[in-house]
Design a protein around this motif. Structure first.
Motif, mmCIF file in Angstrom:
data_model
loop_
_atom_site.group_PDB
_atom_site.id
_atom_site.type_symbol
_atom_site.label_atom_id
_atom_site.label_comp_id
_atom_site.label_asym_id
_atom_site.label_seq_id
_atom_site.Cartn_x
_atom_site.Cartn_y
_atom_site.Cartn_z
ATOM 1 N N ASP A 25 0.808 -1.238 0.000
ATOM 2 C CA ASP A 25 0.000 0.000 0.000
ATOM 3 C C ASP A 25 0.833 1.277 0.000
ATOM 4 N N GLN A 26 2.150 1.127 -0.178
ATOM 5 C CA GLN A 26 3.009 2.316 -0.237
ATOM 6 C C GLN A 26 2.594 3.215 -1.393
ATOM 7 N N THR A 80 -0.219 4.067 -2.467
ATOM 8 C CA THR A 80 -1.305 5.008 -2.156
ATOM 9 C C THR A 80 -0.745 6.246 -1.444
ATOM 10 N N THR A 81 0.131 6.018 -0.480
ATOM 11 C CA THR A 81 0.761 7.131 0.228
ATOM 12 C C THR A 81 1.632 7.951 -0.734
ATOM 13 N N ASP A 82 2.355 7.258 -1.613
ATOM 14 C CA ASP A 82 3.186 7.966 -2.606
ATOM 15 C C ASP A 82 2.321 8.866 -3.485
ATOM 16 N N ASN A 104 1.196 11.918 -1.584
ATOM 17 C CA ASN A 104 2.303 12.875 -1.449
ATOM 18 C C ASN A 104 2.611 13.567 -2.775
ATOM 19 N N THR A 163 -6.924 6.867 3.083
ATOM 20 C CA THR A 163 -5.490 7.158 3.196
ATOM 21 C C THR A 163 -5.168 8.514 2.571
ATOM 22 N N GLU A 222 -6.398 11.311 4.648
ATOM 23 C CA GLU A 222 -5.566 11.512 5.836
ATOM 24 C C GLU A 222 -4.355 12.376 5.502
ATOM 25 N N VAL A 223 -3.769 12.149 4.323
ATOM 26 C CA VAL A 223 -2.582 12.914 3.925
ATOM 27 C C VAL A 223 -2.956 14.353 3.564
#
Ligand code: NAP
Ligand code: MG
Length: 405
Positions: free
Chosen positions: A55-56, A58-60, A63, A99, A102-103
């Protein structure tokens, strides 16, 4: 043939799952790429790749939106137990939308796309009702306990110096349930500002409602913050545009909404917005006739389709059967993102492209060419009910004619 539009900054492109993943490249190849030198930074949020990257990705992607400013997202599967088996997943990954929110934080604005030939279920609604949903906290970030039996439930707040605030929630005599939720002044202030800014931008009234008569601290705080921010920062700007801010109780708001002609922003707490945006969308005709954008307090934008991955249609498609999936929300996600890019980068042609694409979509459907979901409701009757691919192709033909004018 016009020259292709040149972009300067890439859009953050997030692909997704199932039927919407099937239609994603169709929209891009038919309606966008022939007309511009499309620049995107691509993230594959398809479930397999989320699993593969733990799931990295999604965070990438989230960002990357912070870096470039504007993203466009396809619908994605939020896995449940069945999906874990179906895709052989390492674990039940969190909702990608959760996600990303949240970011970025912020507020999701959902606006129905109105058609002359599809009448809303509520006959008085002649203008869109935009739902602004607070995208932080409350029940979406809760702590829950299944109470096993008799016992005392308390909430406790401990300050850094060790001081406690303690309250009894319930003396249980037997089994039950317990939930702790929260929000922050900071997030509520940003929510209020996002809604007031959106109202000014669209020149529409802003409604807000909570249950402050029952929730005298939690909901009352939402009410107070909205009123404070409005009075201090927005009152004059609102009166300058002859629009107003209107606060009422949530049950009163629901009753009143049914009697209005629409044409306002309805600011909703997180759960109210979840529920009410689906009600408003379906009453206006279809989940696919809805534009959706997440506006972050730091000035980042994420455009998405408000509906899901249309699983039932995807299984039909996989079996070689025809589907009639409505791609309007996907198209509006692209047009919305490209227009915003145009505004930020000062590329007037991008804004004109987005406007023309959206008006062509409306024109095409109002001329009688549509997918099955709309054909069921259209008056006069549809002149052609198209499958998923034919519909995009028809918009493509009509757009080509409009754009070369
Ligand atoms: P869905 O994809 O919204 O579809 C539910 C039903 O609504 C469809 O079966 C279809 O009805 C109709 N529908 C929705 N979009 C349509 C469209 N564009 N054109 C025509 N009909 C449309 O919800 P779901 O099938 O319950 O959920 C599938 C997956 O989507 C789930 O895994 C869920 O996690 C995910 N999801 C993602 C998002 C997101 O990423 N934003 C939001 C919600 C759900 P008929 O079958 O009657 O034709
Ligand atoms: Mg929902």
């Amino acid at each position: 043939m016009r020259e292709k539009i040149q972009m300067t900054t890439p859009l953050v492109e997030m692909n997704g799952d199932e039927m919407t993943r099937v239609l994603w490249p169709e929209v891009k190849e038919t309606l966008i790429k022939p007309y511009m030198d499309l620049k995107t930074e691509y993230y594959d949020l398809g479930l397999q790749n989320r699993d593969h990257t733990d799931d990295q990705v999604t965070t990438d992607a989230a960002n990357a939106i912070r870096k470039h400013g504007v993203g466009v997202k396809c619908a994605t599967i939020t896995p449940n137990e069945e999906r874990v088996k179906e895709y052989g997943l390492k674990k039940q990954w969190k909702s990608p939308n959760g996600t990303i929110r949240e970011v970025l934080g912020g507020t999701v604005f959902r606006k129905p796309i109105l058609l002359q030939n599809v009448k809303p279920a509520v006959s008085t609604w002649i203008k869109p009702i935009i739902v602004g949903r607070h995208a932080y906290g409350d029940v979406y970030k809760n702590s829950e306990i299944r109470v096993p039996g008799a016992g005392k439930a308390e909430i406790v707040f401990t300050s850094p110096d060790g001081k406690e605030i303690r309250k009894t929630v319930k003396e249980f005599n037997g089994p039950g349930i317990l939930q702790g939720i929260h929000n922050t002044d900071d997030s509520i202030e940003n929510f209020a500002r996002a809604c007031f800014e959106y109202s000014l931008d669209q020149k529409v009234d802003c409604w807000f409602a909570t249950k402050d008569t029952i929730s005298k601290t939690y909901d009352q705080t939402f009410k107070n913050i909205f009123e404070r921010i409005f009075t201090k920062e927005y009152k004059n700007r609102f009166s300058g545009l002859d629009i107003r801010f209107f606060y009422t109780l949530i049950d009163d708001a629901v009753a009143r909404v049914m009697k209005t002609e629409g044409g306002f922003l309805w600011a909703c707490k997180n759960y109210d917005g979840d529920v009410m945006s689906d009600m408003v969308a379906s009453a206006f005709g279809s989940l696919a006739m809805m534009s959706s954008v997440l506006v972050s307090p730091d000035g980042f934008f994420e455009y998405e389709a408000a509906h899901g991955t249309v699983q039932r249609h995807y299984y039909k498609h996989r079996n070689g059967e025809k589907t009639s999936t409505n791609s309007v929300a996907l198209i509006y996600a692209w047009s919305g993102a490209l227009r915003k890019r145009g505004e930020i980068d000062g590329i007037y042609e991008l804004i004109r492209f987005a406007d023309t694409l959206e008006s062509t979509v409306i024109e095409t459907i109002e001329a009688g060419s549509m997918t099955g979901d709309l054909a069921r409701m259209a008056e006069p009757e549809a002149s052609e009910t198209l499958d998923s691919f034919e519909f995009i192709a028809r918009i493509g033909q009509n757009f080509d004619a409009n754009w070369s004018k």
